[in-house]
Write an enzyme that holds these catalytic residues in place. Structure first.
Site, PDB file in Angstrom:
ATOM      1  CG  HIS A 127      35.989  11.288 -10.285  1.00 23.96           C
ATOM      2  ND1 HIS A 127      35.297  11.807 -10.940  1.00 23.96           N
ATOM      3  CD2 HIS A 127      36.358  10.789  -9.095  1.00 23.96           C
ATOM      4  CE1 HIS A 127      34.760  12.703  -9.952  1.00 23.96           C
ATOM      5  NE2 HIS A 127      35.862  11.738  -8.745  1.00 23.96           N
ATOM      6  CD  GLU A 141      37.033  13.709 -13.482  1.00 24.09           C
ATOM      7  OE1 GLU A 141      35.380  13.319 -13.815  1.00 24.09           O
ATOM      8  OE2 GLU A 141      36.678  14.540 -14.552  1.00 24.09           O
ATOM      9  CB  THR A 187      27.271  11.848 -11.910  1.00 27.55           C
ATOM     10  OG1 THR A 187      28.388  11.878 -12.865  1.00 27.55           O
ATOM     11  CG2 THR A 187      26.366  12.438 -12.121  1.00 27.55           C
ATOM     12  CG  HIS A 220      28.729  15.845 -16.343  1.00 23.18           C
ATOM     13  ND1 HIS A 220      28.837  14.918 -15.252  1.00 23.18           N
ATOM     14  CD2 HIS A 220      27.295  16.280 -16.424  1.00 23.18           C
ATOM     15  CE1 HIS A 220      28.121  15.062 -14.762  1.00 23.18           C
ATOM     16  NE2 HIS A 220      27.160  15.178 -15.174  1.00 23.18           N
ATOM     17  CG  ASP A 221      24.730  14.887 -19.080  1.00 27.76           C
ATOM     18  OD1 ASP A 221      25.735  13.619 -18.865  1.00 27.76           O
ATOM     19  OD2 ASP A 221      23.558  15.332 -18.331  1.00 27.76           O
TER      20      ASP A 221
END
Length: 238
Positions: free
Chosen positions: A43, A70, A100, A191-192
């Site tokens: 990213h 991304e 983020t 994500h996570d």
């Protein structure tokens, strides 16, 4: 088969903290591939606080698995991606100063913008994925914008997995995933996601195409080592 794309932003963050080239982002990416990763995600943000534009060019030269870039589709990002021509671009609605990603696209109010951007990437032979919340309408409108895939923003799932219970946490994601399949979209998630919650997500949504994982994977690697960590994550999505 669900593929594991390793996000190496955190590796670049560690490097940038001291300057120089330790750890070597390209070497780590190649090690991830060697240890079984199915792809590499980066990213590149405008301030280059982790992944730098040069990293993107250097990685493109040597990666043999799927490369996923991304970011927010500002003109300079679009130019970079169209030059690199990765396998996939993931569009996120992040502002430049965000720490983020913390939400998906409003694909209703950004329909025209996303349609134009997705069209440009697809005309360059790049698969386009749109980052969305677990909302069937947002998923449906991503399909309307021409996206090939959606990536479900899974931070709420990870939080509720611990704070509530796994079944409650995953329910809206299963509904959104079914809508994606109904619309003919490929399905990513990220994500996570972690060794704690990934296996259950895969069990409930077995048609997941790809998970993109960085922060938790790098943290686990501090204790387990990178090779064992990647093996453990791959075991979760078999």
């Amino acid at each position: 088969m669900t593929r594991l794309s390793v996000n190496i932003n955190k590796i670049a963050t560690i490097r940038n903290a001291r300057g120089g080239n330790n750890p070597d982002v390209v070497k780590v990416a190649l090690d991830c591939e060697r240890f079984g990763a199915d792809g590499i995600t980066v990213h590149p943000r405008p301030d280059e606080r982790h992944i730098r534009r040069k990293d993107v060019y250097d990685l493109k030269k040597v990666l043999t698995t799927e490369f996923n870039i991304e970011g927010y589709p500002a003109p300079d990002f679009i130019e970079l991606v169209c030059k690199i021509k990765p396998a996939q671009v993931t569009l996120v609605p992040d502002s430049p100063d965000q720490i983020t990603s913390n939400h998906g696209w409003d694909t209703l109010n950004n329909q025209s913008f996303l349609t134009d951007v997705v069209s440009e990437f697809k005309s360059n032979g790049i698969r386009a994925s749109v980052f969305v919340d677990a909302d069937p309408l947002m998923v449906e409108l991503a399909a309307k914008a021409g996206a090939d895939r959606v990536e479900l923003y899974t931070e709420p799932y990870a939080t509720n997995y611990v704070e509530l219970d796994p079944e409650t946490a995953v329910k809206p994601f299963v509904i959104a995933a079914r809508k994606a399949r109904e619309c003919g979209l490929g399905l990513n998630a990220g994500h996570d996601l972690s060794l704690i919650n990934l296996k259950f997500l895969k069990e409930q949504i077995p048609w997941l195409d790809e998970v993109s994982i960085g922060h938790a994977l790098v943290c686990d690697a501090l204790y387990l080592g990178l090779e064992k960590t990647i093996t453990e994550y791959k075991n979760c999505i078999k």
